[in-house]
Structure formats: C-alpha cells, structure tokens
Design an enzyme around this catalytic site. Structure first.
Site, PDB file in Angstrom:
ATOM      1  N   ASP A 200       5.169-119.753 -46.806  1.00  0.00           N
ATOM      2  CA  ASP A 200       4.916-117.886 -46.462  1.00  0.00           C
ATOM      3  C   ASP A 200       3.899-117.523 -45.324  1.00  0.00           C
ATOM      4  O   ASP A 200       3.106-118.227 -45.434  1.00  0.00           O
ATOM      5  CB  ASP A 200       4.814-117.462 -47.866  1.00  0.00           C
TER       6      ASP A 200
ATOM      7  N   SER B  71      -2.905-118.281 -50.343  1.00  0.00           N
ATOM      8  CA  SER B  71      -1.957-118.610 -51.667  1.00  0.00           C
ATOM      9  C   SER B  71      -2.724-119.357 -52.565  1.00  0.00           C
ATOM     10  O   SER B  71      -4.118-119.152 -52.769  1.00  0.00           O
ATOM     11  CB  SER B  71      -0.709-119.233 -51.266  1.00  0.00           C
TER      12      SER B  71
ATOM     13  N   HIS C 216      -0.965-114.323 -53.120  1.00  0.00           N
ATOM     14  CA  HIS C 216       0.233-114.518 -54.315  1.00  0.00           C
ATOM     15  C   HIS C 216      -0.464-114.264 -55.607  1.00  0.00           C
ATOM     16  O   HIS C 216      -1.259-115.260 -55.986  1.00  0.00           O
ATOM     17  CB  HIS C 216       1.049-116.066 -54.058  1.00  0.00           C
TER      18      HIS C 216
END
Length: 853
Positions: free
Chosen positions: A129, A10, A37
């Site tokens: 996540d 990310s 992401h």
C-alpha cells in the site's frame, strides 16, 4: 495554502510516526496528514499517542476540515480520506476488511489536488500500500520519501516503493522532516521569477539542457511545453541542491548519467487501468459495438494504435474492453483487434511486454475483470495470454518516426497536454492520416482537438471521442521528421543500389542453386518452415485463412500423408528417410511425381542441429505412364497397400493421442480450477490475516502505551498515598485485602503476600471488635462510618469506613482510612483534667462560708 505532507504507515508504524514528528522542525509551515491501517471496530487512541511526540496540535480528521499550517491530522478508523483544494473529505470504504489501500487512495487524491507541491512519505508497513500513490505523486513532479528499510520494523511498504524506483530520498525517519522543509524551501527559491529570467537571459540554460539531452539520447524535447520541461528540470535541481539553471547545466556536463535520469524524468508515465471509467464505457458503446456489429460475415481485423502507452495499462485496457464487447455482441463473422502500443521509454515497453503488475491494481480493476483477464502470480497479476496476444509493443518517437496507418482507432490520452501548440498541430493531422474514413480518435480528459476541427468532429465530447472527418491529409504535408540512423537498413554491401560483386565463385554458386539444385525446405521438429530453397510451388501451397507456415498445412495432396510418416521416422531414427515416386497434386490438375527425402541434422556443433531438410527430386516425364497405357498393377497395388497401412497407423496414433490429450486437458482443467479456487481462498485469507495482523500490532502498541500510562499512574498514586502518612487499606466485597499503604503496617500486621487474604485473619493493634460488622454495614447501606478507636498500647486512631466506587460507579468493596489522633486525644485529656480541676476548685471556694455559719 500550506504544503500538505501525506504520511502512510502500517504495521510497526507507531514508532516510525513518533520519530518522524520528533524530527520535524518547529514552525515548518506544513500540514501533516497521517494515514494508517486501523481497526474499524475500535476507537483509536493514535491522536493521544502522537501528541506526546510533537508540540504541533494533533487531531482526528473531521469531514470537510480545511488544513492549516503546523497541524497534524490523523485519519479516523474505518474511513478513506481524500483532499480537494486543501479540504479533507472522509469517505466510507468500499470494503470494510480484507484488501484496503487507504494510503494509495489518499496519495492519488493528493497528487491530483496539489500537483508538484504534493509530498508523499512511506514509513514502516507490510504489503505494498502506497506504491501506486507514490507513483502518482512522482508523475506530478511531487516529492517522495521512504523510510530506510533497515530501520523499519516492517520493510514491506518501503521496499515496494524502492524496488519500483520511485523514491527521491531513502532516509531514517528523524531526518525526513528537515529534508522536506529544505526541499520545499529550495523549490520556492528556484521557482522565483527573477532568478529564472536571469538564468535564461545569461545563457539560455534550458535550451542548453535540451541540446545535451538530444546529443545523449537522440530525442528532441524542444517542443515540450516550457512549464512541463522546467518543472521536471527544477525537480532534479532541488534533489541535487542546486538553485540556478546554469549550475545544473554544468552538473549535466560533469555527470552524463544525470542526463539519463533527467530523460526518464521527462518521460511522464501517468497511467492506470481504465482511467476515467465513464470514457471507456462510452468507447465501448459508441465505437467498439458499432465496429463489431458492422463487420462483414467473412470477418474483419480491426487495428488500433495506443500512442504513449507507458507501461501498457491503457493498451491492455483497450484489449479487455474489446473482448467484453465481443462476448456481448457475438458477431456472425470472426472479428479480431490488433493493437499497436508505442512509447519512447524502452524500460516502460519492457515492463508492458511482461504484462505483470502489482496486486494493488485491484484498486483500478474490478474483481470480475481481475478474474477474467488476469492470472495471479507471486504478489501480483499477469494479463492472460488471450489479452497479451492482442497487443504489439514497440519503441517509437511519435514526433520523429512514421505513423501507423489503416487504423480504426487511435488512443492518445494525456500526451498532448505536455506538448506545445505547434507540435499538437502537427500530430493531429498525423492521426487523421493514419485513421481510416470514419475512424475514431480517443483523447484524455484534459485534451481537445483545438484548431483541427476540419479534421475531426466530436462523437462524444464528454468522453473526448472524435470521429475522423472526410478532409484529405497527405503525408508530405505532415512535416514528419523521419529519423535515419548511421546503420541505415543494415543491408549487406552487395545489396546496396548500384553495387556489384566481382566474386565469380559466389555468382557461379548462385546460378547452381537457382537452376540445378532440387527444391527443398528447412523445417524444425514441429514442421514449421524456416527457409525455402528453389521453387516449391508444385509441392507446397498456402492454406486458406490465417497464414500458417507449417509443412503439414502447406503440403499438397499426396505429399501431406507421406510427410506425416517420414518426419517422425527421420527424427526417431536420426537417419535420412526417402519415399519414391510420390504423386503430388490432384489428378488432371498439374499432378507431378517426385522422390522426397528427409535429412535430419543431428550434429551437436552444427548451427542447424535438430532441423530437418526436405528435398524434392522431381522425376522426368518418362516416369509418368501415358494416358492410354495400362498401369503397372502390382506396383500400384503395393504402393496403395503401403500407404493405407501407414495411414491406418497414423490415424490410430492420432486417435490415441487425441484421447490422451483430451483426458489430460480435462484433468489439467479440473486441477487448474481447484488450484485457482484454492489460490483465491488463500489470497483472501492472506489479505485478511495481513490486515488483522496490522490491526493487532496497532492494538498491541496501544495496549503497551496504556500499560506504561497505568504503571506511571500507579507509581504516582503510591507516592501520593505514602506522602500523606495516612494508613489506608482497600478491601474487596468479601473484605479481603486488595491494597494497603505503608503506614497501615504499623496498625495491622501486614506484609506484601497478605494481598488477597481476609482482613479477619490479620492481627491488629486496634481495640475494635466491631470492625468486620461495621464494614459489612457500609457495604449494605453505602453510608460512611467514622469511629475513634484506641489501640492496646495507648494510641488512638480515627477510623473511617467508606464504600469503594469504581469509575463506572459500581460498589466493589470498602476503604479503611486510619488517621493517628493520639496527640489530639492527649491534649483533649489534659484539657479535660484542667477543666475538672477548675470545677473542683470552684466548688470548694463556694462551700467555705456555708461551713463558717
């Protein structure tokens, strides 16, 4: 099919991804799938950025592509990615922005598709996540790696996996590639049949491991399926770089703590909220609704047993499903559900009792259920008290401990698949015995009743719901191995059968307590009964309905009002409080008279400090007036007046207390609603800000890369122009200087600070008065102009004026190129002079005869 390595990153993940790919050995034979992401509104350049870090081809995933070895695949922006039989599939996410968990989504699909061959890698990133996905990979005996948080630019995601205890390796990114290839190679070597058969034949190593586990933990894993047991053992061997079972047995003997880790590894905890939603909907429609609707008017308590509850997700799912159905049906009588949830793993039971789960359960629980059944706390969600109080968690070995009975529902999902056929044949009759007639068995989507068709009939085959048949099962036929510890029931020695005591003092004290001591009860400050001495049936009786062991509820008529006054007074004054000649009970129905004394215990060092002892001293029958005798009117009137005053005071205080409580509750309810609304808004804003921050970091990284590429291109262009030795001047539409090369400084008196100044302000050596006009003409007509222009010091230049075109084919100025042609002009002049001399010589020779004549 090549091993698939799922990589999640990310914020700050670009540097980590580059480092990871740089550390992957050449020709590893693996396929690498990168999930990051990304801003769904921007076209990503991650592929081009990563291609510089690896010789492997890097491409953006297209829908339906089959993975190939030594390839890197990158998720496109604005998509979720799944995998089925080695084929990657793109899906549109349910939420475009805000809380999205694409890493968890892919890792879960990877674990389900590749099983023990799945590999999950979590790199730098904020949030959590990837944690649930890593748990799924771990539960399928896959390999999990996490970037060292001290190395990561953003340690949130790596730290979340580490704190959950799910990381097999915590490494710097450059060391991960070699570790993955080494572990996968070792697993292939361990899994070869010849080595396994030889190892088992030499020393029955797997049986020895089971014996060591039983000696260490008291639990027998001999009835687990061979493949399940061996895969878990094989995984631990791979982590310790051992290739033979016999070597791992010796390692267990030398390291007993490894037995504890192996024990946890064998306790497979694959679970989630509302797993297989279709099955839960069928349970509500075909089991819970009929049970609630068939409840009698006086109400009913339903009982359910969740076997192998792990960390409690399925037990709480059952509670939530029941409450949803209860709210829809609204039965006339009170219907409650008591859930018994058991598991062998004590750590999982402790977590289940806490009822606190990470925020990424939002991937499994709908927003409506999150709002209705959970309370948001510090980065996660806690089940509401209404749901929590429905479930009782306990440690239990379903193989060895006795079962629960009188059950309406047994939930045993995805436990039987890990047990061999013999043990399944023992457990199914056990469930049949525990269920009431017509009870339901709820199994996992990969389980069935097998050969127990005489015990259960299908209720919904697709949902794996089975109804208990009317066949009889006796507990003595179930072959249950009840475990008895050395402590037994922890009874005192004199309580054992056949035991007796020769302690005369204790026997005498027991007789005194039973026959001569007045009845009494020990209560706490709220009136809850803690201990009862003697026979108190004349003063206390259980209230109808749900059991309530409070003195104010159990006190008989006449005593209840007195205790309501005496208990607060004794606590307030910290002194005994006595009320005499209290009539207890209904007149004509066993009414007795007694003196009641409340003794508070207020010694700090006493174990009962803060408790209250209520002593009932029954009065002799001579105190009761005969039926035909006239009562003592003054005493009775004084007694009645005293009680009425106390009652009025108590009622007044109770009314004020209720009013204050109602006002406080309304204020708290209003404040709670406002706080909840504010908290939801803050959570949404936080998630959006986090997502935006990650996207901005990705964009910033991309821009930095573009700046570096632009700088390099500028350097290349400058060197190219300087090496040609051609004077070049770039002008904008206003004929102001935009850029120039070093040779141009020999013609125009230019210095670096002249950028932006009009060309007309610059002194030049060219004898070119029409330069400005012809430059404007080129801008107008877009037709290049070429001129040969001398300088004032005798040099010549070929001046070419061309329009300046951008990459978008827009005219944004002109370009002047000046090529030195002085030498050419000199040669041309020399040739011209020689030509002229030749012509003159020819004329002279031609005129001589004419003159002679």
């Amino acid at each position: 099919m090549p091993p698939i390595i799922g990589i999640g990153a990310s914020a700050g993940g670009l540097a980590a991804l580059k480092g990871f790919l740089e550390g992957v050995p050449a020709h590893s034979g693996c396929a690498f799938v990168i999930i990051q992401h990304l801003d769904p509104t921007r076209e990503g350049i991650l592929v081009s950025l990563l291609q510089k870090s690896t010789p492997m081809p890097v491409s953006e995933v297209t829908d339906g592509v089959r993975v190939a070895p030594d390839q890197v695949y990158v998720i496109p922006p604005g998509k979720d990615l799944s995998v089925l039989k080695g084929v990657l599939h793109l899906l549109d996410p349910s939420a475009r922005r805000g809380l999205r968990l694409p890493i968890d989504f892919f890792f879960r699909a990877l674990a389900a598709d590749r099983g023990e061959s799945s590999v999950g890698v979590v790199l730098s990133g904020t949030g959590y996540d990837g944690t649930l996905g890593i748990r799924a990979i771990r539960d399928h005996a896959g390999l999990t790696l996490v970037q060292d948080p001290d190395e990561a630019e953003s340690s949130g995601m790596p730290r979340s996996v580490i704190d959950a205890g799910l990381a097999d390796h915590v490494l710097p990114v450059r060391a991960m590639g070699k570790q993955i290839v080494s572990d996968l190679s070792r697993r292939r070597c361990i899994g070869q049949s010849p080595a396994t058969v030889e190892d088992l034949a030499q020393g029955h190593a797997l049986e020895k491991i089971v014996l060591l586990l039983r000696a260490r933990t008291g639990h027998d894993f001999s009835n687990y399926k061979f493949n399940t047991l061996y895969r878990r053992v094989e995984r631990r061997m791979s982590l310790h770089q051992l290739e033979r079972l016999s070597a791992y047995v010796q390692f267990l003997r030398d390291n007993p703590q490894e037995l504890d880790l192996l024990f946890k590894e064998l306790l497979i905890g694959v679970t989630s909220f509302f797993r297989d939603p279709m099955a839960w909907e069928a349970l509500q429609q075909k089991v819970l609704i009929p049970l609630i609707e068939s409840a009698p008017p006086q109400g009913r308590v339903l009982r359910a047993w969740v076997v192998g509850c792990s960390t409690g997700e399925e037990a709480y799912s059952q509670a939530m499903a029941f409450r949803e159905v209860l709210e829809r049906c609204a039965p006339a009588g009170r219907v409650t559900l008591q859930i018994f949830a058991t598991d062998l793993n004590g750590h999982a039971i402790e977590k289940a009792r806490q009822g606190l789960y990470p925020a990424n359960i939002a991937a499994d629980v709908s927003p409506e259920r999150l709002q209705h059944f959970f309370r948001e706390e510090a980065g996660g969600y806690r089940v509401s008290p209404a749901v929590r109080e429905m479930v009782i968690f306990a440690m239990q070995d379903v193989i060895m401990d006795p079962p629960f009975t009188r059950l309406d529902l047994v939930i045993c999902r995805n436990l039987l698949i890990y047990l061999n056929t013999d043990l399944q044949h023992k457990l199914l009759p056990l469930f049949h015995y525990g269920l009431l007639p017509g009870g339901t068995l709820f199994l996992g989507n990969a389980e069935s009743i097998g050969g127990a068709r005489e015990l259960f009939t299908p209720l919904d085959a697709r949902a794996h719901l089975f109804r208990r048949s009317e066949g009889s099962t006796h507990l003595g036929d179930l072959d249950v191995q009840s475990r008895i510890t050395d402590r037994g029931m922890d009874l005192p020695p004199d309580a054992a059968p056949g035991a007796h005591s020769d302690n005369i003092q204790s026997l005498a004290e027991r007789i005194l307590l039973e026959r001569f001591t007045p009845p009494a009860v020990l209560v706490n400050g709220e009136g809850d009964i803690l201990y009862v001495f003697g026979h108190t049936g004349s003063y206390l009786e259980p209230a109808a309905g749900r059991a309530n062991w409070n003195i104010h509820v159990m006190a008989r008529e006449g005593l209840r009002q007195e205790l309501a006054v005496m208990l607060p007074r004794a606590v307030r004054e910290a002194a005994p409080c006595t009320s005499q000649e209290i009539k207890v009970g209904h007149s004509g129905h066993g009414q007795v008279m007694a003196d009641v004394t409340v003794y508070p215990v207020h010694e700090d060092t006493h174990p009962l400090n803060g408790m209250l002892m209520i002593v009932f001293q029954p009065l002799p029958s001579r105190y009761d007036p005969p039926a035909d005798a006239s009562p003592d009117v003054p005493r009775r009137e004084g007694r009645v007046r005293k009680l009425e005053e106390a009652l009025q005071q108590a009622q007044h205080e109770l009314r004020m207390t209720r009013e204050n409580m109602q006002a406080s509750q309304e204020e708290l309810r209003s404040a709670n609603e406002e706080l909840q609304s504010t908290n939801e808004e803050l959570t949404t804003s936080k998630e959006e800000m986090q997502s935006l921050n990650e996207e901005l970091q990705t964009v910033n990284t991309e821009l930095e890369s573009k700046v570096e590429a632009l700088t390099q291109a500028n350097s290349d262009l400058k060197n190219l122009l300087d090496s040609t030795d051609i004077a070049t001047v770039f002008l904008n539409r206003d004929l102001c200087i935009r850029r120039f090369t070093m040779p141009a400084q020999k013609i125009f008196k230019l210095i670096p600070v002249d950028v932006g100044r009009p060309l007309s302000d610059i002194v030049t050596d060219l004898d070119y008065a029409g330069l400005q006009a012809e430059a404007l003409e080129v801008l107008r007509s877009l037709a290049p102009i070429t001129r040969e222009i001398p300088t004032r010091d005798g040099r010549w230049y070929q001046v070419k004026i061309m329009p300046y075109r951008t990459l978008d084919d827009v005219i944004d100025g002109v370009v002047l190129t000046l090529m030195d042609i002085t030498q050419a002009k000199l040669l041309e002049g020399r040739l011209q002079g020689m030509q002229n001399a030749s012509d003159i010589g020819g004329l002279e020779s031609g005129n001589a005869p004419e003159a002679g004549r």
